[in-house]
Design a protein around this motif. Structure first.
Motif, PDB file in Angstrom:
ATOM      1  N   GLU A  47       0.859  -1.178   0.000  1.00 55.66           N
ATOM      2  CA  GLU A  47       0.000   0.000   0.000  1.00 55.66           C
ATOM      3  C   GLU A  47       0.899   1.233   0.000  1.00 55.66           C
ATOM      4  O   GLU A  47       1.780   1.371   0.842  1.00 55.66           O
ATOM      5  CB  GLU A  47      -0.901   0.003   1.228  1.00 55.66           C
ATOM      6  N   GLN A  85       0.584   5.524  -0.387  1.00 59.21           N
ATOM      7  CA  GLN A  85      -0.259   6.712  -0.451  1.00 59.21           C
ATOM      8  C   GLN A  85      -1.738   6.341  -0.487  1.00 59.21           C
ATOM      9  O   GLN A  85      -2.550   6.964  -1.168  1.00 59.21           O
ATOM     10  CB  GLN A  85       0.098   7.563  -1.668  1.00 59.21           C
ATOM     11  N   GLY A  86      -2.077   5.275   0.228  1.00 58.50           N
ATOM     12  CA  GLY A  86      -3.457   4.848   0.296  1.00 58.50           C
ATOM     13  C   GLY A  86      -3.943   4.077  -0.910  1.00 58.50           C
ATOM     14  O   GLY A  86      -5.141   3.783  -1.015  1.00 58.50           O
ATOM     15  N   HIS A  87      -3.063   3.710  -1.835  1.00 59.22           N
ATOM     16  CA  HIS A  87      -3.441   2.982  -3.038  1.00 59.22           C
ATOM     17  C   HIS A  87      -2.694   1.648  -3.095  1.00 59.22           C
ATOM     18  O   HIS A  87      -1.515   1.580  -2.730  1.00 59.22           O
ATOM     19  CB  HIS A  87      -3.115   3.791  -4.300  1.00 59.22           C
ATOM     20  N   PRO A  88      -3.343   0.595  -3.572  1.00 60.58           N
ATOM     21  CA  PRO A  88      -2.633  -0.683  -3.740  1.00 60.58           C
ATOM     22  C   PRO A  88      -1.630  -0.582  -4.886  1.00 60.58           C
ATOM     23  O   PRO A  88      -1.854   0.112  -5.879  1.00 60.58           O
ATOM     24  CB  PRO A  88      -3.764  -1.664  -4.066  1.00 60.58           C
ATOM     25  N   SER A  89      -0.523  -1.263  -4.732  1.00 65.64           N
ATOM     26  CA  SER A  89       0.535  -1.262  -5.744  1.00 65.64           C
ATOM     27  C   SER A  89       1.107  -2.666  -5.833  1.00 65.64           C
ATOM     28  O   SER A  89       1.479  -3.255  -4.819  1.00 65.64           O
ATOM     29  CB  SER A  89       1.625  -0.255  -5.359  1.00 65.64           C
ATOM     30  N   ASN A  99       0.173   0.578 -10.606  1.00 65.72           N
ATOM     31  CA  ASN A  99       0.767   1.614  -9.756  1.00 65.72           C
ATOM     32  C   ASN A  99       2.251   1.311  -9.519  1.00 65.72           C
ATOM     33  O   ASN A  99       2.789   1.524  -8.434  1.00 65.72           O
ATOM     34  CB  ASN A  99       0.031   1.748  -8.423  1.00 65.72           C
ATOM     35  N   ILE A 122       2.317   5.801  -8.152  1.00 66.32           N
ATOM     36  CA  ILE A 122       0.873   5.873  -8.316  1.00 66.32           C
ATOM     37  C   ILE A 122       0.541   6.511  -9.663  1.00 66.32           C
ATOM     38  O   ILE A 122       1.048   7.568 -10.018  1.00 66.32           O
ATOM     39  CB  ILE A 122       0.232   6.684  -7.172  1.00 66.32           C
TER      40      ILE A 122
END
Length: 459
Positions: A253, A255-259, A288, A345
């Motif tokens: 995770e 910046q709050g996004h899955p990668s 991402n 991201i």
């Protein structure tokens, strides 16, 4: 499983000095585990595992001789002088082996210790306590001072490799590297840990890595999954007499996004004409994630290429040998991979590759990468190798020459740029491996902007 408080010592002196000491055991009686599936019958029924804790809380320096006579017979001994603060001593007993004791002293003494310093029971000889903290990646490793003790002891199907104990800022940390072997299957746990906070009475757990190894000819399966900072990364291999499947990837995770990214390669002869005989396929994608294409001089070491052409160094197995070296080897390999595929991201990529040979003289691998998102780019990179005489099954013959060329092509449609490069790698030689071959070429062309219509060629 048993939990027993053996002794409790509470001392209060006029003037406000006080002392609280506990002696407690946590044990596992293996005779009660005989009904467990797979491993029950393999456990030694006449032995037990026991971990003893002796926490001590003292308000001020107290000579233990002042109250030692008040302790009941058979009580655990106390140091001659107790410094103020909280101290912890632990003892591990494994069947008939000599006990392992680690004394962390009191808080005042602990603050003077360098990371990794420990006071070990003299009966141990000189066990290894060299690393100050678990391998990078664990949340516990970021904040705690942990003393590692090398165990290397077998307990039926269980292999205890090393144990780490730490005490810092009111938190008790215990870490364990261990393996379980049942027939052809072996499972290793890396950095299995628990942390107890004495202030808020909370208990948390962590696991830095897991390895699985299965060997039953003609099938071999190996996999390792490790925690890499904020990411979880792993690698898996399936090998038979005619097929090799290899996959690697990472997830996290940011910046709050899955990668995440995944890359897989199948080494299996598919066929084709003699000038383009396909021997394997590769594919991958990143979400991402951004794929950084290395310079042409580093392509043969690029993980997505090196693993396919067999020029990557296999890390040692987690389930055997030195676990610390194995963990560090696999972690370094995955860390190198993540340097080329960092989280970004809004960036995405697709990759497809093909491994082939030409007239059984030249072995090649080409990887096509399409980068999307914040920037659009198309890259083609790979390696071609010719060895004379051609290697064959049987006794190894020292080659007379090897020519290995790495190539890279880049197309940036937004900038209107096309660049092609090729270069002989350091593996190229003739007659002797000390007689290296060098050379290369480059071509660049601009289709947009001020340099539209210009090109450069050099060799």
């Amino acid at each position: 499983i048993s939990f027993k408080v053996k002794d409790v010592v509470l001392v209060y002196q006029t003037g406000g000095n006080h002392l609280l000491a506990l002696d407690m055991d946590v044990g596992i009686d293996l005779s009660g585990l005989g009904n467990l599936p797979l491993i029950g019958k393999l456990l030694p029924a006449d032995q037990a595992l026991q971990l003893a804790f002796q926490p001590v809380l003292a308000s001020n320096p107290l000579p233990s001789g002042d109250f030692r006579a008040l302790l009941p017979a058979g009580s655990s001994g106390l140091p001659d002088t107790l410094a103020p603060g909280i101290g912890l001593a632990t003892t591990l007993r494994m069947g008939g082996f000599p006990p392992l004791t680690i004394d962390f002293g009191t808080a005042a003494e602990n603050s003077k210790l360098k990371p990794g310093a420990s006071n070990l029971d003299a009966s141990l000889g000189s066990p290894t306590a060299g690393t100050a903290s678990p391998d990078p990646g664990s949340d516990l490793a970021k904040t705690e001072k942990v003393t590692w003790v090398d165990l290397q002891r077998h307990f039926g199907p269980l292999h205890f490799q090393r144990i780490g104990i730490g005490f810092h800022d009111g938190r008790i940390v215990a870490l364990l590297d261990a393996a379980l072997a049942v027939g052809p299957l072996e499972i290793a746990l890396v950095g299995l840990g628990a942390e107890y906070d004495l202030d808020d009475k909370s208990l948390s757990f962590c696991l830095d890595g897991l390895a699985i190894d299965f060997k039953r000819p003609p099938v071999e399966i190996g996999a390792a999954f490790l925690r890499m900072g904020e990411d979880f990364a792993g690698k898996a291999v399936l090998r038979t007499e005619t097929l090799v499947l290899e996959a690697l990837g990472a997830y996290g995770e940011h910046q709050g996004h899955p990668s995440l990214f995944i890359y897989a390669f199948a080494d299996y002869p598919i066929g084709g004409p003699a000038f383009f005989f396909v021997e394997g396929l590769a594919a991958g994608f990143g979400f991402n994630r951004r794929l950084i294409v290395p310079p042409v001089g580093e392509i043969q070491q690029f993980p997505l290429v090196a693993d396919v052409i067999g020029q990557s160094t296999p890390p040692p197995s987690l389930t055997g040998g030195d676990p610390t070296a194995a963990v560090n080897g696999i972690r370094d390999e995955l860390a190198k991979l993540e340097r080329y595929v960092p989280a970004d991201i809004g960036s995405y990529f697709l990759a497809v590759g093909i491994k082939f040979n030409t007239f059984k003289l030249i072995d090649s691998f080409a990887l096509l990468v399409l980068s999307l998102g914040q920037h659009v780019e198309i890259d083609l990179l790979g390696v071609s190798t010719m060895i004379v005489p051609t290697p064959e099954a049987g006794p190894a013959v020292e080659p007379l020459a090897e020519v290995q060329m790495a190539f890279s092509a880049r197309l940036d449609p937004l900038e209107g740029f096309l660049g092609v490069q090729a270069q002989l790698t350091p593996n190229s030689f003739i007659l002797s491996r000390q007689c290296h071959l060098q050379g290369g070429y480059a071509f660049s062309a601009w289709m947009l902007g001020l340099n539209a219509g210009d090109f450069v060629y050099t060799a």
